[in-house]
Design a protein around this motif. Structure first.
Motif, PDB file in Angstrom:
ATOM      1  N   GLU A 146      98.077  54.171 -17.867  1.00 39.09           N
ATOM      2  CA  GLU A 146      97.630  55.397 -17.206  1.00 39.09           C
ATOM      3  C   GLU A 146      97.287  55.213 -15.732  1.00 39.09           C
ATOM      4  N   SER A 149     100.561  52.835 -10.593  1.00 35.90           N
ATOM      5  CA  SER A 149     100.957  53.666  -9.449  1.00 35.90           C
ATOM      6  C   SER A 149     102.181  53.116  -8.719  1.00 35.90           C
ATOM      7  N   SER A 165     107.921  59.283 -18.310  1.00 35.84           N
ATOM      8  CA  SER A 165     107.043  60.429 -18.551  1.00 35.84           C
ATOM      9  C   SER A 165     105.627  60.050 -18.956  1.00 35.84           C
ATOM     10  N   GLY A 166     105.423  58.821 -19.423  1.00 38.37           N
ATOM     11  CA  GLY A 166     104.088  58.397 -19.840  1.00 38.37           C
ATOM     12  C   GLY A 166     103.306  57.680 -18.762  1.00 38.37           C
ATOM     13  N   PRO A 168     101.212  58.766 -15.786  1.00 31.10           N
ATOM     14  CA  PRO A 168     100.602  59.897 -15.077  1.00 31.10           C
ATOM     15  C   PRO A 168     100.141  59.606 -13.654  1.00 31.10           C
ATOM     16  N   SER A 169     100.127  58.326 -13.242  1.00 26.57           N
ATOM     17  CA  SER A 169      99.643  57.986 -11.898  1.00 26.57           C
ATOM     18  C   SER A 169     100.736  57.419 -11.001  1.00 26.57           C
ATOM     19  N   GLY A 188     109.080  64.705 -15.251  1.00 24.92           N
ATOM     20  CA  GLY A 188     107.860  64.286 -15.945  1.00 24.92           C
ATOM     21  C   GLY A 188     106.982  63.359 -15.136  1.00 24.92           C
ATOM     22  N   VAL A 189     107.325  63.171 -13.857  1.00 24.80           N
ATOM     23  CA  VAL A 189     106.526  62.293 -12.987  1.00 24.80           C
ATOM     24  C   VAL A 189     106.134  63.078 -11.732  1.00 24.80           C
ATOM     25  N   THR A 191     103.570  63.055  -9.943  1.00 26.31           N
ATOM     26  CA  THR A 191     102.767  62.320  -8.959  1.00 26.31           C
ATOM     27  C   THR A 191     103.625  61.459  -8.035  1.00 26.31           C
TER      28      THR A 191
END
Length: 200
Positions: A146, A149, A165-166, A168-169, A188-189, A191
């Motif tokens: 999670e 980056s 997609s999994g 989130p950062s 799905g990305v 960020t």
């Protein structure tokens, strides 16, 4: 001629222990060498029981340019924040389950074929698996990364952008020098702010 040498102190850190071994290795005088070896044997038997405690406090580990094939024996290294295993012979990622505080993992220039084995590294922010043998981006979505980056996957054999997609950062994705023919599956990305696709 009798040589008198001060007693070597017991090492309190891994660096001090390695410095002591360097002294032993560079000692040419046979009597001095023998005395140093006796001290080392005592330390191994007595003081080095504390190495597990030292390992628990270790925050950075650099093991580049060796012949390491498997990531193992890191169970006691629970405080690691950075691990660099560049230029080895690692074929698969694993052995990091106890390194839950890990922030940076460098596996550049190995022989890794899959991105599985990263489960539980929820604080990991930077992953570099460039110059390996990856054919697909898989295993990341379900790993719980999670905080990841920055993801570096340059110089592999990747043919599709997928499996992100999994994350989130995720902000930086390096996919240069692969076998990509289209930009896809990035919805799905949200960020993502930097995408590197040179030499595809």
């Amino acid at each position: 001629m009798v040589h008198h040498h001060p007693r070597l102190p017991a090492p309190s850190t891994l660096r001090q222990f390695h410095e002591m071994l360097d002294i032993i290795a560079s000692t040419e005088d046979s009597e001095t060498h023998f005395e140093c070896m006796k001290i080392a044997e005592l330390l191994v038997g007595r003081e080095l029981d504390d190495m597990a405690a030292m390992a628990a406090e270790l925050e950075e580990l650099y093991l580049m340019h060796n012949r390491i094939q498997t990531i193992e024996h890191l169970e006691a290294c629970t405080s690691l924040r950075k691990v660099s295993l560049r230029a080895n012979r690692i074929e698969g990622i694993g052995g990091l389950q106890s390194c839950t505080q890990l922030r940076e993992l460098e596996l550049y220039e190995n022989q890794i074929t899959t991105l599985t084995g990263l489960e539980g590294l929820r604080h990991l922010t930077t992953l570099d698996v460039s110059f390996n043998q990856l054919g697909r981006i898989e295993g990341l979505a379900s790993a719980g990364l999670e905080a990841l980056s920055s993801l570096y996957l340059a110089h592999n054999r990747i043919e599709r952008i997928e499996g992100l997609s999994g994350l989130p950062s995720l902000q930086l994705l390096e996919l240069g020098s692969n076998s990509l023919r289209r930009v896809e599956n990035l919805a799905g990305v949200p960020t993502l702010t930097e995408l590197r696709l040179g030499r595809n």
